[in-house]
Design a protein around this motif. Structure first.
Motif, mmCIF file in Angstrom:
data_model
loop_
_atom_site.group_PDB
_atom_site.id
_atom_site.type_symbol
_atom_site.label_atom_id
_atom_site.label_comp_id
_atom_site.label_asym_id
_atom_site.label_seq_id
_atom_site.Cartn_x
_atom_site.Cartn_y
_atom_site.Cartn_z
ATOM 1 N N GLU A 1 5.339 -6.980 5.859
ATOM 2 C CA GLU A 1 4.699 -5.967 6.713
ATOM 3 C C GLU A 1 3.884 -6.619 7.832
ATOM 4 O OE1 GLU A 1 2.097 -1.861 6.116
ATOM 5 O OE2 GLU A 1 1.727 -3.536 4.777
ATOM 6 N N VAL A 2 3.149 -7.663 7.485
ATOM 7 C CA VAL A 2 2.333 -8.347 8.500
ATOM 8 C C VAL A 2 3.240 -9.082 9.494
ATOM 9 C CG1 VAL A 2 0.595 -10.146 8.876
ATOM 10 C CG2 VAL A 2 0.360 -8.579 6.946
ATOM 11 N N LEU A 3 4.278 -9.733 8.960
ATOM 12 C CA LEU A 3 5.187 -10.476 9.845
ATOM 13 C C LEU A 3 5.888 -9.506 10.803
ATOM 14 C CD1 LEU A 3 6.637 -12.900 7.132
ATOM 15 C CD2 LEU A 3 4.942 -13.463 8.878
ATOM 16 N N ASN A 4 6.264 -8.333 10.306
ATOM 17 C CA ASN A 4 6.875 -7.310 11.170
ATOM 18 C C ASN A 4 5.885 -6.832 12.214
ATOM 19 O OD1 ASN A 4 9.330 -7.322 9.938
ATOM 20 N ND2 ASN A 4 8.851 -5.621 8.546
ATOM 21 N N ALA A 5 4.646 -6.609 11.767
ATOM 22 C CA ALA A 5 3.627 -6.098 12.690
ATOM 23 C C ALA A 5 3.368 -7.103 13.810
ATOM 24 C CB ALA A 5 2.341 -5.812 11.928
ATOM 25 N N ALA A 6 3.451 -8.398 13.471
ATOM 26 C CA ALA A 6 3.219 -9.424 14.495
ATOM 27 C C ALA A 6 4.325 -9.360 15.555
ATOM 28 C CB ALA A 6 3.176 -10.801 13.845
ATOM 29 N N GLY A 7 5.567 -9.296 15.095
ATOM 30 C CA GLY A 7 6.692 -9.207 16.036
ATOM 31 C C GLY A 7 7.515 -10.475 16.056
ATOM 32 N N PRO A 8 8.679 -10.399 16.724
ATOM 33 C CA PRO A 8 9.651 -11.509 16.642
ATOM 34 C C PRO A 8 9.208 -12.784 17.356
ATOM 35 C CG PRO A 8 10.392 -9.814 18.175
ATOM 36 C CD PRO A 8 9.153 -9.279 17.535
ATOM 37 N N GLN A 9 8.158 -12.691 18.220
ATOM 38 C CA GLN A 9 7.704 -13.908 18.913
ATOM 39 C C GLN A 9 6.860 -14.823 18.029
ATOM 40 O OE1 GLN A 9 6.305 -10.912 19.205
ATOM 41 N NE2 GLN A 9 4.440 -11.665 18.245
ATOM 42 N N LEU A 10 6.489 -14.332 16.817
ATOM 43 C CA LEU A 10 5.614 -15.124 15.938
ATOM 44 C C LEU A 10 6.310 -16.424 15.537
ATOM 45 C CD1 LEU A 10 2.879 -15.084 14.333
ATOM 46 C CD2 LEU A 10 4.225 -14.307 12.375
ATOM 47 N N LYS A 11 5.601 -17.542 15.745
ATOM 48 C CA LYS A 11 6.220 -18.850 15.464
ATOM 49 C C LYS A 11 5.651 -19.534 14.233
ATOM 50 C CE LYS A 11 7.327 -20.422 20.153
ATOM 51 N NZ LYS A 11 6.650 -19.451 21.039
ATOM 52 N N VAL A 12 4.357 -19.273 13.963
ATOM 53 C CA VAL A 12 3.721 -20.087 12.926
ATOM 54 C C VAL A 12 2.585 -19.330 12.238
ATOM 55 C CG1 VAL A 12 2.244 -21.199 14.679
ATOM 56 C CG2 VAL A 12 2.569 -22.334 12.494
ATOM 57 N N VAL A 13 2.478 -19.566 10.926
ATOM 58 C CA VAL A 13 1.323 -19.098 10.152
ATOM 59 C C VAL A 13 0.682 -20.352 9.558
ATOM 60 C CG1 VAL A 13 0.494 -17.729 8.209
ATOM 61 C CG2 VAL A 13 2.411 -16.891 9.589
ATOM 62 N N SER A 14 -0.537 -20.632 9.966
ATOM 63 C CA SER A 14 -1.232 -21.823 9.489
ATOM 64 C C SER A 14 -2.298 -21.376 8.495
ATOM 65 C CB SER A 14 -1.854 -22.543 10.698
ATOM 66 O OG SER A 14 -2.727 -23.548 10.261
ATOM 67 N N ASN A 15 -2.108 -21.753 7.237
ATOM 68 C CA ASN A 15 -3.041 -21.296 6.194
ATOM 69 C C ASN A 15 -4.165 -22.309 6.050
ATOM 70 O OD1 ASN A 15 -3.261 -19.002 4.537
ATOM 71 N ND2 ASN A 15 -2.752 -20.183 2.704
ATOM 72 N N TYR A 16 -5.393 -21.804 6.041
ATOM 73 C CA TYR A 16 -6.566 -22.680 5.897
ATOM 74 C C TYR A 16 -6.834 -22.879 4.400
ATOM 75 C CZ TYR A 16 -11.381 -24.310 6.638
ATOM 76 O OH TYR A 16 -12.544 -25.051 6.648
ATOM 77 N N ALA A 17 -5.902 -23.549 3.732
ATOM 78 C CA ALA A 17 -5.974 -23.789 2.284
ATOM 79 C C ALA A 17 -4.785 -24.669 1.917
ATOM 80 C CB ALA A 17 -5.887 -22.475 1.504
ATOM 81 N N VAL A 18 -4.907 -25.327 0.780
ATOM 82 C CA VAL A 18 -3.733 -26.051 0.298
ATOM 83 C C VAL A 18 -2.791 -25.074 -0.410
ATOM 84 C CG1 VAL A 18 -4.878 -26.826 -1.849
ATOM 85 C CG2 VAL A 18 -2.901 -28.055 -1.019
ATOM 86 N N GLY A 19 -3.362 -24.109 -1.146
ATOM 87 C CA GLY A 19 -2.532 -23.103 -1.823
ATOM 88 C C GLY A 19 -2.016 -22.098 -0.801
ATOM 89 N N TYR A 20 -0.825 -21.573 -1.062
ATOM 90 C CA TYR A 20 -0.260 -20.618 -0.091
ATOM 91 C C TYR A 20 0.417 -19.449 -0.802
ATOM 92 C CZ TYR A 20 3.535 -23.891 -1.017
ATOM 93 O OH TYR A 20 4.454 -24.718 -1.640
ATOM 94 N N ASN A 21 -0.110 -19.133 -2.002
ATOM 95 C CA ASN A 21 0.451 -18.003 -2.752
ATOM 96 C C ASN A 21 0.148 -16.663 -2.080
ATOM 97 O OD1 ASN A 21 -2.193 -19.054 -3.890
ATOM 98 N ND2 ASN A 21 -2.210 -16.934 -4.574
ATOM 99 N N ASN A 22 -0.721 -16.661 -1.070
ATOM 100 C CA ASN A 22 -1.012 -15.439 -0.307
ATOM 101 C C ASN A 22 0.054 -15.154 0.755
ATOM 102 O OD1 ASN A 22 -2.184 -17.875 0.907
ATOM 103 N ND2 ASN A 22 -2.838 -16.531 2.552
ATOM 104 N N ILE A 23 0.990 -16.091 0.937
ATOM 105 C CA ILE A 23 1.998 -15.934 1.996
ATOM 106 C C ILE A 23 3.389 -15.798 1.384
ATOM 107 C CG2 ILE A 23 3.063 -17.053 4.020
ATOM 108 C CD1 ILE A 23 0.422 -18.510 4.453
ATOM 109 N N ASP A 24 4.138 -14.839 1.861
ATOM 110 C CA ASP A 24 5.527 -14.706 1.438
ATOM 111 C C ASP A 24 6.342 -15.707 2.270
ATOM 112 O OD1 ASP A 24 8.128 -14.017 0.863
ATOM 113 O OD2 ASP A 24 7.694 -11.864 0.759
ATOM 114 N N VAL A 25 6.442 -16.911 1.726
ATOM 115 C CA VAL A 25 7.063 -18.008 2.479
ATOM 116 C C VAL A 25 8.544 -17.712 2.733
ATOM 117 C CG1 VAL A 25 7.582 -20.489 2.461
ATOM 118 C CG2 VAL A 25 5.389 -19.686 1.613
#
Ligand code: DGY
Length: 337
Positions: A76-100
């Motif tokens: 949902e968030v990735l869709n809301a951002a739109g197709p130009q989105l290139k990168v998600v930089s997580n401020y953590a070592v864990g990334y279970n909050n992101i649907d990789v």
């Protein structure tokens, strides 16, 4: 009158638009200033995270996002951002909050910040262990409550660690560093369980890989350092706590859902295990009236394992590097794919 000179209008400068990014919280300035220098950056200024609705609104049209472990970044968030989105930089070592998987499907790079918080996290795991083993929090609280009446031969009796057995679940960077500290400092024997073998740690800390159940049964301290995955979610449940020694201490600095919180509460309350030291809970934040907080044998910190100036600055540098590299179409410094 001077002759009129025919002037051509100046050629407009070709402006390359700065990438648009949303940074979901204030992070250390060393990272923010680099992002602001190169991007059109919207930085969420509040103490609390943006609401889901606000997040969906703010990411719209962004080329990059800098997110925290408390932000759920899904389709949902990735869709809301739109197709130009290139990168998600997580401020953590864990990334279970992101649907990789969703990010990869959209060709969006995902970055994290490994390595730089290893020492800080290992320090806090040891601090929680010592606090839980030696009743540091309830004994300190008793002074504040005016309950230090005399020297008591039977008061606040804890557990010693020297020569005991430490069971590490997930012997990666942080688990190995905890093993190194407790092997070197307290002469503990190291067991570990996990998906893969760690030959370097086996050599360095004479760590022995054993099945999970055996680790539970033999260890005096069980410390969780695994990533949160389908496999590790709820691995510390009632059955697991029942297999542990009644004198055992459970430490979790990984992710809250690695344990079943009700089962942990029951095990601590019944005395199935001696104590627990937690930097992570399920849910987070933990409500002030959560039953766990009523237990004298459970010490809890609010997910602060990486909270040293050194670690958080270094995380900000890496998160900025990952974001800027992703925006420039270059390989990230730390890519999770
Ligand atoms: C992480 O980085 O995953 C920690 O849990 C917070 O720093």
């Amino acid at each position: 009158m001077p002759e009129a000179v025919l002037r051509l209008p100046p050629t407009p400068l070709k402006m390359t638009a700065r990438p648009k990014v949303f940074v979901t919280r204030m992070i250390p300035e060393c990272g923010l200033e680099r992002i602001r220098a190169e991007c059109d950056a919207d930085v969420w200024p509040e103490r609390l995270p943006p609401s889901r609705q606000e997040l969906l609104l703010r990411v719209k049209g962004c080329d990059g996002l800098l997110t925290l472990l408390s932000d759920t970044i899904d389709a949902e968030v990735l869709n809301a951002a739109g197709p130009q989105l290139k990168v998600v930089s997580n401020y953590a070592v864990g990334y279970n909050n992101i649907d990789v998987a969703e990010a990869v499907r959209r060709d969006v790079k995902v970055g994290n910040t490994p390595g730089v918080l290893t020492e800080a996290t290992a320090d806090l795991a040891v601090a929680l262990l010592l606090a839980a083993a030696r009743c540091v929090v309830p004994s300190e609280r008793s002074i504040r409550n005016g309950d230090w009446l005399t020297w008591e031969p039977l008061g606040f009796l804890g557990q010693e660690l020297t020569g005991k057995t430490l069971g590490i679940v997930g012997l990666g960077r942080i688990g190995t560093t905890v093993a190194r500290r407790l092997r070197g400092g307290w002469g503990m024997k190291i067991l570990y369980a996990g998906r893969s073998r760690n030959l370097a740690a086996e050599q360095e800390a004479q760590a022995e890989r054993v099945p999970f159940d055996e680790l539970l049964a033999q260890s005096d301290v069980v410390s969780a350092h695994c990533a949160l995955t389908d496999e590790t979610k709820h691995m510390f449940d009632a059955a697991a706590f029942r297999k542990m020694k009644a004198t055992a201490i459970f430490v979790n600095t990984a992710r809250g859902p690695v344990h079943v919180q009700q089962d942990l509460y029951d095990a601590l309350k019944r005395g199935d295990i001696f104590a627990a030291g937690l930097d992570v809970t399920d849910p987070e934040p933990l409500p002030a009236d959560d039953p766990l907080l009523s237990l004298p044998n459970c010490v809890i910190t609010p997910h602060i394992a990486s909270a040293t100036v050194t670690a958080r600055d270094a995380m900000a540098e890496i998160a900025a590097d990952n974001l800027l590299a992703g925006l420039a179409g270059k390989p990230l410094r730390h890519d999770v794919e």
